[in-house]
Write a protein that holds these residues in place. Sequence first.
Motif, PDB file in Angstrom:
ATOM      1  N   SER A  25      -8.363  -4.429  -2.845  1.00  0.00           N
ATOM      2  CA  SER A  25      -9.588  -3.974  -2.191  1.00  0.00           C
ATOM      3  C   SER A  25     -10.037  -2.615  -2.709  1.00  0.00           C
ATOM      4  O   SER A  25     -11.199  -2.234  -2.554  1.00  0.00           O
ATOM      5  N   TRP A  26      -9.115  -1.839  -3.327  1.00  0.00           N
ATOM      6  CA  TRP A  26      -9.495  -0.548  -3.900  1.00  0.00           C
ATOM      7  C   TRP A  26     -10.216  -0.720  -5.232  1.00  0.00           C
ATOM      8  O   TRP A  26     -10.822   0.235  -5.725  1.00  0.00           O
ATOM      9  N   LEU A  27     -10.138  -1.908  -5.811  1.00  0.00           N
ATOM     10  CA  LEU A  27     -10.662  -2.135  -7.163  1.00  0.00           C
ATOM     11  C   LEU A  27     -11.589  -3.342  -7.161  1.00  0.00           C
ATOM     12  O   LEU A  27     -11.341  -4.343  -7.845  1.00  0.00           O
ATOM     13  N   PRO A  28     -12.695  -3.286  -6.406  1.00  0.00           N
ATOM     14  CA  PRO A  28     -13.570  -4.462  -6.288  1.00  0.00           C
ATOM     15  C   PRO A  28     -14.238  -4.861  -7.596  1.00  0.00           C
ATOM     16  O   PRO A  28     -14.590  -6.024  -7.780  1.00  0.00           O
ATOM     17  N   ASN A  29     -14.414  -3.923  -8.502  1.00  0.00           N
ATOM     18  CA  ASN A  29     -15.083  -4.217  -9.781  1.00  0.00           C
ATOM     19  C   ASN A  29     -14.105  -4.133 -10.949  1.00  0.00           C
ATOM     20  O   ASN A  29     -14.472  -3.754 -12.060  1.00  0.00           O
ATOM     21  N   GLN A  30     -12.866  -4.504 -10.696  1.00  0.00           N
ATOM     22  CA  GLN A  30     -11.822  -4.396 -11.712  1.00  0.00           C
ATOM     23  C   GLN A  30     -12.134  -5.291 -12.907  1.00  0.00           C
ATOM     24  O   GLN A  30     -12.393  -6.472 -12.765  1.00  0.00           O
ATOM     25  N   SER A  31     -12.147  -4.676 -14.088  1.00  0.00           N
ATOM     26  CA  SER A  31     -12.360  -5.440 -15.310  1.00  0.00           C
ATOM     27  C   SER A  31     -11.043  -5.501 -16.070  1.00  0.00           C
ATOM     28  O   SER A  31     -10.183  -4.644 -15.929  1.00  0.00           O
ATOM     29  N   GLY A  32     -10.901  -6.529 -16.875  1.00  0.00           N
ATOM     30  CA  GLY A  32      -9.666  -6.707 -17.627  1.00  0.00           C
ATOM     31  C   GLY A  32      -8.839  -7.838 -17.053  1.00  0.00           C
ATOM     32  O   GLY A  32      -9.144  -8.409 -15.999  1.00  0.00           O
ATOM     33  N   ASP A  33      -7.776  -8.171 -17.748  1.00  0.00           N
ATOM     34  CA  ASP A  33      -6.920  -9.291 -17.379  1.00  0.00           C
ATOM     35  C   ASP A  33      -5.623  -8.740 -16.807  1.00  0.00           C
ATOM     36  O   ASP A  33      -4.806  -8.164 -17.533  1.00  0.00           O
ATOM     37  N   TYR A  34      -5.436  -8.916 -15.499  1.00  0.00           N
ATOM     38  CA  TYR A  34      -4.263  -8.387 -14.819  1.00  0.00           C
ATOM     39  C   TYR A  34      -3.666  -9.464 -13.922  1.00  0.00           C
ATOM     40  O   TYR A  34      -4.361 -10.375 -13.476  1.00  0.00           O
ATOM     41  N   ILE A  35      -2.388  -9.312 -13.640  1.00  0.00           N
ATOM     42  CA  ILE A  35      -1.713 -10.186 -12.686  1.00  0.00           C
ATOM     43  C   ILE A  35      -1.066  -9.309 -11.622  1.00  0.00           C
ATOM     44  O   ILE A  35      -0.365  -8.349 -11.937  1.00  0.00           O
ATOM     45  N   TRP A  36      -1.320  -9.661 -10.368  1.00  0.00           N
ATOM     46  CA  TRP A  36      -0.841  -8.860  -9.244  1.00  0.00           C
ATOM     47  C   TRP A  36       0.495  -9.376  -8.737  1.00  0.00           C
ATOM     48  O   TRP A  36       0.762 -10.571  -8.733  1.00  0.00           O
ATOM     49  N   SER A  37       1.323  -8.446  -8.271  1.00  0.00           N
ATOM     50  CA  SER A  37       2.563  -8.812  -7.598  1.00  0.00           C
ATOM     51  C   SER A  37       2.243  -9.255  -6.175  1.00  0.00           C
ATOM     52  O   SER A  37       1.110  -9.133  -5.697  1.00  0.00           O
ATOM     53  N   ILE A  38       3.275  -9.741  -5.484  1.00  0.00           N
ATOM     54  CA  ILE A  38       3.142  -9.939  -4.043  1.00  0.00           C
ATOM     55  C   ILE A  38       2.974  -8.567  -3.390  1.00  0.00           C
ATOM     56  O   ILE A  38       3.316  -7.543  -3.986  1.00  0.00           O
ATOM     57  N   PRO A  39       2.450  -8.504  -2.159  1.00  0.00           N
ATOM     58  CA  PRO A  39       2.423  -7.217  -1.452  1.00  0.00           C
ATOM     59  C   PRO A  39       3.846  -6.683  -1.277  1.00  0.00           C
ATOM     60  O   PRO A  39       4.737  -7.405  -0.844  1.00  0.00           O
ATOM     61  N   LEU A  40       4.040  -5.429  -1.636  1.00  0.00           N
ATOM     62  CA  LEU A  40       5.371  -4.820  -1.579  1.00  0.00           C
ATOM     63  C   LEU A  40       5.506  -3.821  -0.440  1.00  0.00           C
ATOM     64  O   LEU A  40       6.616  -3.549   0.017  1.00  0.00           O
ATOM     65  N   TRP A  41       4.388  -3.253  -0.016  1.00  0.00           N
ATOM     66  CA  TRP A  41       4.406  -2.255   1.054  1.00  0.00           C
ATOM     67  C   TRP A  41       3.201  -2.468   1.953  1.00  0.00           C
ATOM     68  O   TRP A  41       2.158  -2.960   1.526  1.00  0.00           O
ATOM     69  N   THR A  42       3.346  -2.071   3.193  1.00  0.00           N
ATOM     70  CA  THR A  42       2.226  -2.021   4.129  1.00  0.00           C
ATOM     71  C   THR A  42       2.061  -0.567   4.542  1.00  0.00           C
ATOM     72  O   THR A  42       2.995   0.035   5.084  1.00  0.00           O
ATOM     73  N   GLN A  43       0.895  -0.015   4.243  1.00  0.00           N
ATOM     74  CA  GLN A  43       0.679   1.406   4.486  1.00  0.00           C
ATOM     75  C   GLN A  43      -0.533   1.639   5.382  1.00  0.00           C
ATOM     76  O   GLN A  43      -1.661   1.331   4.994  1.00  0.00           O
ATOM     77  N   PRO A  44      -0.322   2.179   6.583  1.00  0.00           N
ATOM     78  CA  PRO A  44      -1.473   2.562   7.397  1.00  0.00           C
ATOM     79  C   PRO A  44      -2.022   3.928   6.980  1.00  0.00           C
ATOM     80  O   PRO A  44      -1.243   4.830   6.641  1.00  0.00           O
ATOM     81  N   ASP A  45      -3.324   4.054   6.980  1.00  0.00           N
ATOM     82  CA  ASP A  45      -3.972   5.360   6.892  1.00  0.00           C
ATOM     83  C   ASP A  45      -4.134   5.870   8.317  1.00  0.00           C
ATOM     84  O   ASP A  45      -4.723   5.195   9.171  1.00  0.00           O
ATOM     85  N   VAL A  46      -3.604   7.053   8.566  1.00  0.00           N
ATOM     86  CA  VAL A  46      -3.515   7.569   9.931  1.00  0.00           C
ATOM     87  C   VAL A  46      -4.348   8.833  10.067  1.00  0.00           C
ATOM     88  O   VAL A  46      -4.292   9.727   9.210  1.00  0.00           O
ATOM     89  N   LEU A  47      -5.122   8.915  11.130  1.00  0.00           N
ATOM     90  CA  LEU A  47      -5.806  10.155  11.485  1.00  0.00           C
ATOM     91  C   LEU A  47      -4.797  11.017  12.218  1.00  0.00           C
ATOM     92  O   LEU A  47      -4.141  10.565  13.171  1.00  0.00           O
ATOM     93  N   ILE A  48      -4.629  12.253  11.768  1.00  0.00           N
ATOM     94  CA  ILE A  48      -3.581  13.110  12.329  1.00  0.00           C
ATOM     95  C   ILE A  48      -4.156  14.443  12.781  1.00  0.00           C
ATOM     96  O   ILE A  48      -5.217  14.876  12.319  1.00  0.00           O
ATOM     97  N   SER A  49      -3.428  15.080  13.692  1.00  0.00           N
ATOM     98  CA  SER A  49      -3.816  16.409  14.174  1.00  0.00           C
ATOM     99  C   SER A  49      -2.541  17.200  14.450  1.00  0.00           C
ATOM    100  O   SER A  49      -1.430  16.687  14.326  1.00  0.00           O
ATOM    101  N   ARG A  50      -2.707  18.468  14.828  1.00  0.00           N
ATOM    102  CA  ARG A  50      -1.534  19.308  15.081  1.00  0.00           C
ATOM    103  C   ARG A  50      -0.899  19.026  16.440  1.00  0.00           C
ATOM    104  O   ARG A  50       0.291  19.247  16.623  1.00  0.00           O
ATOM    105  N   LYS A  51      -1.682  18.526  17.371  1.00  0.00           N
ATOM    106  CA  LYS A  51      -1.159  18.254  18.702  1.00  0.00           C
ATOM    107  C   LYS A  51      -1.643  16.886  19.172  1.00  0.00           C
ATOM    108  O   LYS A  51      -2.734  16.436  18.816  1.00  0.00           O
ATOM    109  N   SER A  52      -0.830  16.248  19.988  1.00  0.00           N
ATOM    110  CA  SER A  52      -1.233  14.964  20.560  1.00  0.00           C
ATOM    111  C   SER A  52      -2.366  15.192  21.560  1.00  0.00           C
ATOM    112  O   SER A  52      -2.284  16.081  22.416  1.00  0.00           O
ATOM    113  N   PRO A  53      -3.436  14.410  21.471  1.00  0.00           N
ATOM    114  CA  PRO A  53      -4.554  14.588  22.403  1.00  0.00           C
ATOM    115  C   PRO A  53      -4.221  14.011  23.779  1.00  0.00           C
ATOM    116  O   PRO A  53      -3.332  13.175  23.931  1.00  0.00           O
ATOM    117  N   LEU A  54      -4.960  14.448  24.768  1.00  0.00           N
ATOM    118  CA  LEU A  54      -4.764  13.940  26.126  1.00  0.00           C
ATOM    119  C   LEU A  54      -5.393  12.569  26.294  1.00  0.00           C
ATOM    120  O   LEU A  54      -4.962  11.786  27.150  1.00  0.00           O
TER     121      LEU A  54
END
Length: 248
Positions: free
Chosen positions: A90-119
């Motif tokens: 999904s990061w490379l929607p216009n990928q050109s060239g001939d490539y072969i992808w592996s199976i998914p190896l990791w699951t990574q969440p993008d997290v919004l973070i702060s210095r303190k936990s909100p109420l």
Amino acid sequence: MRLALGALLLISLNGTAAESPLRFVVPDSWAMPMVQLERGKPIQGILYDVMVSLATQVGVPAEFHVLPRARVQNAMEHGEVDVRCYAAQSWLPNQSGDYIWSIPLWTQPDVLISRKSPLTAVVAANLPPQSIGTVLGYSYPTLQPLFDADRLRREDARNQEQVLEKLLAGRYHYAVSNQWTLDWFNQRLLPDRQLQGVAVLQTQNVGCYVRNDPKVPVQRILRTLLRMKMSGEIDDIIRLYIGSPATL
């Protein structure tokens, strides 16, 4: 005698050919625990260990090309490198060239973070106008509409660790991080100083892709990655650096 010399020469040539290195691309924006760069070369980290183990099991030396993130795909397209890891289609929607992808190896969440936990629960779309800590060149699909509308503004740093350092120093109230880097960063902080994940923005399945070239042992690489994942080796490497990842 000539036959013996010829056989020795053939063995030597085959050995040389077998030793052609597997060339990995390493974006210079990576930080620990993914990769630690020292004098422009990777020396440790989750992805470094995975790539070294992969090359070893395939039976060839590992060669690392550290490049600015903007040059990574161009290097793949021009055959300067063979393998890119920690990437999502999904990061490379216009990928050109001939490539072969592996199976998914990791699951990574993008997290919004702060210095303190909100109420109360934090919803990015409801935040007042402000700067958000981000990494130069990284895309954040969940936040992009808010950036486009100028409701939130990017404040880019060169790599993920610098983003967290700036958050800890109070340069902004919120930043975005992958879970690995957040867990690694918090290990060196006292509990009352640790940064807090307040919302998961998106979760990506990431893996590796290989340039489909007869000179590259593509199927051996993909089979080895599958074996490393199924055997638990990749998860063991992650635990070596961050233990059991924290959850929101």
